[in-house]
Design a protein around this motif. Structure first.
Motif, short mmCIF file in Angstrom:
data_model
loop_
_atom_site.label_atom_id
_atom_site.label_comp_id
_atom_site.label_asym_id
_atom_site.label_seq_id
_atom_site.Cartn_x
_atom_site.Cartn_y
_atom_site.Cartn_z
N VAL A 59 0.94 -1.05 -0.18
CA VAL A 59 0.25 0.42 0.09
C VAL A 59 0.61 1.33 -0.13
O VAL A 59 2.12 1.53 0.41
CB VAL A 59 -1.34 0.17 1.57
CG1 VAL A 59 -1.65 1.19 0.95
CG2 VAL A 59 -1.83 -1.51 1.34
N GLU A 60 0.90 2.34 -1.07
CA GLU A 60 1.59 3.45 -1.09
C GLU A 60 0.58 4.58 0.09
O GLU A 60 0.08 4.34 1.06
CB GLU A 60 1.16 4.15 -2.22
CG GLU A 60 1.92 3.43 -3.76
CD GLU A 60 2.82 2.76 -3.53
OE1 GLU A 60 3.69 2.94 -2.62
OE2 GLU A 60 3.86 1.49 -4.18
N LYS A 61 1.33 5.72 0.03
CA LYS A 61 1.23 6.44 1.31
C LYS A 61 0.30 6.25 1.26
O LYS A 61 -0.28 7.22 2.31
CB LYS A 61 3.08 7.05 1.28
CG LYS A 61 2.59 8.60 2.73
CD LYS A 61 3.98 9.31 2.32
CE LYS A 61 3.33 9.74 3.54
NZ LYS A 61 5.18 11.19 3.62
N ASP A 62 -0.14 6.82 -0.17
CA ASP A 62 -1.58 7.95 -0.08
C ASP A 62 -2.74 7.41 -0.03
O ASP A 62 -3.72 8.11 0.15
CB ASP A 62 -1.80 9.19 -1.52
CG ASP A 62 -1.04 8.17 -2.96
OD1 ASP A 62 -1.12 7.12 -2.69
OD2 ASP A 62 -1.07 8.07 -3.33
N GLN A 63 -2.43 6.10 -0.28
CA GLN A 63 -3.61 5.25 -0.44
C GLN A 63 -3.94 4.67 1.46
O GLN A 63 -4.53 4.35 2.17
CB GLN A 63 -3.17 4.28 -0.56
CG GLN A 63 -3.13 4.11 -2.01
CD GLN A 63 -3.20 3.07 -2.98
OE1 GLN A 63 -1.51 2.60 -2.56
NE2 GLN A 63 -4.24 2.32 -3.27
N LYS A 64 -3.02 4.97 2.82
CA LYS A 64 -2.51 5.16 4.09
C LYS A 64 -3.90 5.59 4.89
O LYS A 64 -3.43 6.93 4.26
CB LYS A 64 -2.04 4.54 4.42
CG LYS A 64 -0.88 3.52 3.67
CD LYS A 64 0.51 3.61 5.06
CE LYS A 64 1.19 3.44 4.63
NZ LYS A 64 3.20 3.41 4.77
N GLY A 65 -4.85 5.19 5.73
CA GLY A 65 -5.82 5.39 6.23
C GLY A 65 -5.78 5.12 7.64
O GLY A 65 -4.91 4.36 8.29
N ARG A 66 -6.71 5.86 8.70
CA ARG A 66 -7.19 5.29 9.62
C ARG A 66 -8.35 4.38 9.81
O ARG A 66 -9.48 4.91 9.02
CB ARG A 66 -7.04 6.13 11.03
CG ARG A 66 -5.93 7.18 11.11
CD ARG A 66 -6.04 8.50 12.02
NE ARG A 66 -4.65 8.39 12.44
CZ ARG A 66 -3.97 9.58 11.78
NH1 ARG A 66 -4.54 10.09 11.02
NH2 ARG A 66 -3.11 10.01 12.68
#
Length: 294
Positions: A59-66
């Protein structure tokens, strides 16, 4: 030497009296021996990546969430601006709510220690007044502070020219002791045994002196790393055999007391390295590193 970097800056407030202060961590783990994960074949350091649990893809950085798990495998996503909307207003203020006797603070609630020092020359008089008033009354202040977007209750007490602040756990963070102690039996112990144990306690009476604390495991780790870095061999100690001798509690107490009276004590041993040697595999790793170096 450069001055320490403040972890938090804001104001210490008591009613209408306030002063600018800075918060510094009172503990550090910098001196502890740390290890990195490496590729044992090449000697290169490893990098961690986030992987999608379902697809197995990175998972790329801009796809990470909480996300909060509402039921097994089902998450509700929380946006960054939604989190900011519930942030506490007292972000830059330590608000003193009350003063309590130090002996009333349950040690189980104590968490992380910090130093509080005045920030700049402005307000140093107010800082000294608050500090000295607590000294005179022998009281500990309970206050609120926001650290890492979370509000914490802290206990503040005088320490030298400054203040010591210790974050406190909330009641929901503590486990009930009854869950662990209810099953403990209440055997009948003779008065003689208790008195013997008391005498042993007397022979070990001392004052609290942290300078005498010795981290034997950390010392052994540093020695291990030093020997390995110097290319010296490491001897793996054999596990100690446990004695099958059964000694009665009364005999053990008597022998302990006699040993203390005669000044004899069991020698302390450095922690033994665990595991078995894997010479063939180590040789393979060494040759891989040699190939890399050439």
């Amino acid at each position: 030497m450069a001055p320490p970097r403040a972890y938090w800056k804001g104001s210490l407030k008591l009613s209408l009296v306030s002063c600018p202060v800075a918060l510094y961590p009172a503990s550090t783990s910098v001196e502890k021996t740390r290890f990195h994960m490496i590729n044992t074949e090449t000697g290169n350091r490893l990098k961690q990546q986030m992987v999608d649990e379902g697809t197995g893809e990175v998972v790329e950085k801009d796809q990470k969430g909480r996300g909060y798990e509402v039921r097994k495998g089902k998450y509700v996503e929380i946006e960054k601006d939604e989190l900011e909307a519930v942030q506490i207003e007292s972000t830059h203020t330590i608000e003193i709510d009350s003063f309590v006797p130090a002996e009333e603070i349950d040690k189980r609630y104590l968490n992380n220690p910090y130093y509080i020092a005045p920030e700049g020359k402005a307000g140093i008089d107010a800082f000294a007044v608050i500090r000295d008033a607590m000294k005179d009354k022998d009281r500990v202040a309970l206050a609120r502070i926001v650290l890492s977007n979370r509000e914490h209750v802290i206990a503040i007490e005088p320490l030298g020219k400054g203040l010591l602040a210790t974050t406190l756990r909330y009641p929901y963070e503590l486990r009930e002791p009854d869950d662990y102690f209810d099953g403990i039996k209440s055997p009948k112990i003779s008065k003689d045994m208790v008195e013997l144990a008391g005498h042993i306690l007397d022979t070990k009476a001392a004052h609290f002196d942290p300078s005498k604390f010795k981290d034997d495991y950390e010392t052994a780790l540093k020695a291990l790393v030093k020997r390995k870095a110097a290319g010296k061999s490491i001897k793996v100690a054999e596990p100690e055999e446990k004695s099958d001798n059964v000694v009665s509690l009364m005999d053990a107490l008597k022998q302990s007391l006699e040993g203390k009276k005669s000044g004899k004590s069991a020698p302390r041993r450095a922690p033994a390295a665990r595991g078995r040697g894997r010479s063939a595999k180590k040789a393979h790793r060494s040759s891989a590193r040699a190939r890399k170096a050439s």
